[in-house]
Design a protein around this motif. Structure first.
Motif, PDB file in Angstrom:
ATOM      1  N   ARG A  57     -30.976  93.146 -26.130  1.00  0.00           N
ATOM      2  CA  ARG A  57     -32.084  93.710 -27.180  1.00  0.00           C
ATOM      3  C   ARG A  57     -33.443  92.527 -26.967  1.00  0.00           C
ATOM      4  O   ARG A  57     -34.426  92.845 -26.911  1.00  0.00           O
ATOM      5  N   CYS A  60     -35.568  92.942 -24.179  1.00  0.00           N
ATOM      6  CA  CYS A  60     -36.423  94.258 -23.858  1.00  0.00           C
ATOM      7  C   CYS A  60     -37.770  94.015 -23.547  1.00  0.00           C
ATOM      8  O   CYS A  60     -38.443  93.277 -24.022  1.00  0.00           O
ATOM      9  N   CYS A  62     -40.289  96.345 -23.404  1.00  0.00           N
ATOM     10  CA  CYS A  62     -41.431  97.152 -23.800  1.00  0.00           C
ATOM     11  C   CYS A  62     -42.704  96.375 -24.382  1.00  0.00           C
ATOM     12  O   CYS A  62     -42.582  95.284 -24.466  1.00  0.00           O
ATOM     13  N   CYS A  65     -42.602  94.243 -27.374  1.00  0.00           N
ATOM     14  CA  CYS A  65     -41.536  93.211 -27.350  1.00  0.00           C
ATOM     15  C   CYS A  65     -42.151  92.105 -26.575  1.00  0.00           C
ATOM     16  O   CYS A  65     -42.151  90.911 -26.625  1.00  0.00           O
ATOM     17  N   HIS A 106     -35.193 100.910 -32.153  1.00  0.00           N
ATOM     18  CA  HIS A 106     -35.852 100.467 -30.999  1.00  0.00           C
ATOM     19  C   HIS A 106     -35.205 100.983 -29.661  1.00  0.00           C
ATOM     20  O   HIS A 106     -34.012 101.051 -29.752  1.00  0.00           O
TER      21      HIS A 106
HETATM   22 ZN    ZN Z   1     -38.783  96.496 -27.123  1.00  0.00          ZN
END
Ligand code: ZN
Ligand code: OGA
Ligand code: ZN
Length: 406
Positions: A57, A60, A62, A65, A106
């Motif tokens: 996590r 991540c 994305c 993030c 998420h």
């Molecule tokens: Zn993320």
């Protein structure tokens, strides 16, 4: 879930996320599954990788993030619950891994090449944890042509790979001009200047501020053990070496560590744990630093040495009972380093350059006699970080080129 050879061909090494990394697809994900909230990826070459949910996590990729401009993390990682769990996982049509987290639903999408390159299972750590080969008197110093290195990145890569592995290399055909040492060093990165200048001249001179600038013998040493982080790399370009004497000698401190560990474990323990002190007092500076003569990493492998017997400062931090053992251990190590089995020696000719890891390959010079001819070397330093960065950049360029031809 079946493996899907179709996406195996489609997915590029380049991430569709804010990351400059290039992640070759060396295996495809056959299946992804959840075990106690962690993620297990089964690869199509029978290997499996287990990822802790919190680890995955945090990574991540994305754009919430990670910034897609800076490629750095944007979130406060302490906002991720320590007990985070993966709720759902599957592969998308490209072969990426999709994960939905207990953390407010998420969703993350991971590139298979990235997962494979960064997994940390026992088998993966064993594959990656290479130890550099050490060398003694039968070592043939890797040699390279300086023109090729200036003109061609493949030659540069070969040179830097050898420099990284062995910590000692030799270049030939460096033109006999000032500034060439800097030119070659800058193929790697920015020169590290010191109180001896950006580029320094090794010549015997009357107002010498270093033994190196006399004509005396220099025993095996590293430069600047007086700095908290001494330079990682040193380059010495021979422009003239007509004087009698002035031969170069090298010994591998990592090799000495290996021998000591087997032959004299008590000495090994002292030289790897006791702090030894160094100082360089000159008219305009006063540097001091201390550290073990050989420093080990968390695996117990040597990562650097701090050895120099002409810049020694007195111990002031050890109780009387420990001083004798510390000094004896240093003598033992120096005698070992000077043994024939450790020694690589040659006389540099004009046009030669040695490039070596200053914190690993100790260097020495035999006495030379200025009344018999001129001797002149030009030198400079770099940090190890720049070597690592340049090597990774060259690898990245190779992967991009390969990817483009797929
Ligand atoms: Zn993320
Ligand atoms: C130095 C040095 C070696 C030589 O400048 O630090 O060790 O061969 N020189 O003169
Ligand atoms: Zn030196």
């Amino acid at each position: 879930m079946n493996s899907a050879p179709l996406f195996a061909q489609q997915v590029s090494s380049r991430l569709e996320i804010p990351d400059m990394g290039i992640w070759p697809i060396t295996a495809q994900i056959k299946r992804a599954r959840l075990v106690d909230g962690d993620l297990i990826v089964d690869w199509d070459d029978q290997k499996s990788s287990r990822f802790l949910a919190l680890w995955l996590r945090e990574q991540c990729p994305c754009t919430i993030c990670h910034s897609d401009i800076t490629r750095e993390t944007l979130i406060d990682i302490t906002d991720i619950p320590m007990d985070i769990q993966a709720m759902e996982c599957r592969l998308d049509e490209m072969g990426y891994l999709l994960v939905t987290w207990s953390d407010q639903g998420h969703a993350s999408r991971y590139h298979p090449g990235w997962l494979r390159a960064n997994c940390y299972d026992d088998w993966a750590r064993a594959e990656r944890g290479h130890t550099r080969p050490t060398w003694g008197c039968d070592f043939t110093v890797p040699e390279f042509d300086a023109t090729g290195i200036i003109e061609n990145d493949d030659h540069l890569y070969e040179w830097l790979t050898a420099l990284d592995s062995y910590g000692l290399t030799r270049l030939q055909n460096v033109p006999l001009e000032h500034g060439r040492v800097a030119h070659l060093a800058e193929r790697i990165g920015k020169i590290r200047s010191t109180n001896f200048g950006t580029v320094f001249d090794v010549v015997s001179k009357p107002d010498a501020d270093s033994n190196a600038y006399l004509s005396v013998e220099l025993p095996l040493h590293m430069d600047l053990p007086t700095r908290e982080t001494p330079p990682g790399l040193q380059f010495l370009h021979c422009i003239e070496n007509a004087a009698d004497g002035g031969e170069s000698r090298f010994a591998d401190a990592y090799h000495a560590a290996k021998i000591l560990k087997e032959e004299a474990p008590d000495i090994f323990r002292i030289v790897t744990t006791v702090d030894y002190c160094f100082q360089n007092r000159a008219v305009d500076c006063d540097y001091r630093a201390s550290g073990p003569l050989i420093k080990l990493d968390s695996r117990g492998e040597p990562i650097e040495s701090r050895i120099n017997t002409f810049l020694t400062a007195p111990f002031t931090h050890l109780p009387h009972e420990e001083v004798k053992a510390a000094l004896e251990a240093k003598h033992y190590l120096m005698r070992l380093l000077n043994e024939d089995r450790m020694r690589v020696q040659f006389k540099m000719a004009p046009g030669d350059m040695v490039a070596f890891d200053n914190r690993r390959a100790l260097h020495a010079r035999t006495e030379f006699f200025p009344n018999t001819g001129h001797r002149y070397l030009e030198g400079c330093y770099l940090d190890r970080d720049d070597l690592g960065s340049r090597l990774r950049m060259l690898e990245r360029a190779k992967t991009i080129a390969k990817d483009a031809t797929r």
